[in-house]
Design an enzyme around this catalytic site. Structure first.
Site: not given
Ligand SMILES: C[C@H](O)CC(=O)SCCNC(=O)CCNC(=O)[C@H](O)C(C)(C)COP(=O)(O)OP(=O)(O)OC[C@H]1O[C@@H](n2cnc3c(N)ncnc32)[C@H](O)[C@@H]1OP(=O)(O)O
Ligand SMILES: NC(=O)c1ccc[n+]([C@@H]2O[C@H](COP(=O)([O-])OP(=O)(O)OC[C@H]3O[C@@H](n4cnc5c(N)ncnc54)[C@H](O)[C@@H]3O)[C@@H](O)[C@H]2O)c1
Length: 255
Positions: A162, A195
């Site tokens: 990632y 988030f």
């Protein structure tokens, strides 16, 4: 604020992309939501009304993105802003000594393919349509906004693939901005921190709580609308180009 503006948002059926599509509509613009056929993109577009459309895509597919651009022209006649939100997370140690297992190479490839190659695939194709616009008084024809992650800089345990994929998005931002500068297309990348979205909710709750408590201020997960507000600012500010902007409450992730 965005009257007459046409945007295209990949990953627009969920999370940060969905919040971005909602903001563009709320500010008077029109938007094409691009997301996987299996994602609720059609319902998202329907709920946003006649100024929104859905184009089923895999961001890694040239054919799908070209079809989505045709939909954009057919429905709205032009494209001014493209926002790359489509992305996937993966989590595995480079070598899991408990299970005596190396990181699965296919998982590494898929993570980079979607997050990095997919983002570039979209950029290289939307640039052609955005480049057809008449320049404004400043010479600008449009804006492309990408989504990296603070993992590009503070990759945690398990984030090799990632982090690599997001560091690639960061790394290519300036080069692409330079490539497209003569045509008046700005390119900016956002590196979000934490988030509250379905992607984040994939983490074990203890991990989310640990991460949330680690944000200096505000000590909470960000709201997707707060990401969309930065997209709005980038669109509005012609001097923002070729840069990656962290949006993270000054979080620097621990291992
Ligand atoms: C997404 C955006 O871009 C922003 C971000 O990047 S947010 C940061 C997201 N961070 C990550 O995705 C980290 C990914 N890493 C992991 O999930 C884990 O390190 C891993 C699954 C790769 C390996 O975990 P590992 O410790 O080897 O094995 P595992 O048995 O699964 O976990 C051990 C314990 O740690 C917990 N744990 C797993 N992942 C964790 C994490 N990321 N943070 C804290 N605790 C974690 C597990 O719940 C488990 O707790 P338990 O022993 O009480 O059951
Ligand atoms: N949520 C966070 O804390 C956070 C932090 C940093 C970066 N990001 C990045 O922000 C972006 C949006 O993440 P999110 O949190 O909104 O996640 P999300 O899972 O809610 O949304 C991601 C969307 O991308 C779509 N998608 C995945 N693979 C695709 C593909 N191959 N083609 C087309 N669409 C595809 C999914 O269907 C989904 O709708 C991602 O790139 C993610 O890596 C998220």
């Amino acid at each position: 604020m965005f009257k007459g503006l046409v945007g295209l948002v990949t990953g627009g059926a969920s999370g940060l992309g969905k919040a971005t599509a909602e903001l563009i509509i709320k500010q008077g613009g029109r938007v094409v939501i691009c997301d996987l056929p299996s994602a609720p993109g059609a319902n998202t577009a329907k709920a946003l009304g006649e100024n929104a459309a859905f184009a089923p895509v895999d961001v890694t597919s040239e054919k799908d993105i070209k079809n989505a651009l045709q939909t954009t022209v057919d429905k709205f006649g032009r494209l001014d802003v493209a926002v790359n939100c489509a992305g996937i997370a993966s989590a595995a140690r480079t070598y899991n000594f408990k299970k005596d297992q190396p990181f699965d190479l296919e998982l590494f490839r898929t993570t980079v393919e979607v997050n990095l190659v997919g983002t570039f695939n979209v950029i290289r194709l939307v640039a052609g349509l955005i480049g057809k616009n008449a320049p404004n008084a400043d010479g600008q024809r449009g804006v492309i906004i990408n989504t990296a992650s603070i993992a590009a800089f503070d990759g945690q345990i398990g984030q090799a693939a990632y982090a690599a994929s997001k560091a690639g998005v960061v790394g290519m931002t300036l080069a692409i901005a330079r490539d497209l500068s003569k045509q008046g297309i700005r390119v900016v990348t956002i590196a979000p921190g934490l988030f509250r979205t379905p992607m984040m909710e994939l983490l074990p709750e203890p991990a989310i709580k640990q991460l949330e408590a680690s944000v200096p201020f505000p000590p909470r997960l960000g709201h997707p609308h707060e990401y969309a507000l930065l997209v709005q600012s980038i669109i509005q500010n012609p001097m923002l180009n070729g840069e990656t902007i962290r949006l993270d409450g000054s979080l620097r992730m621990q291992p």
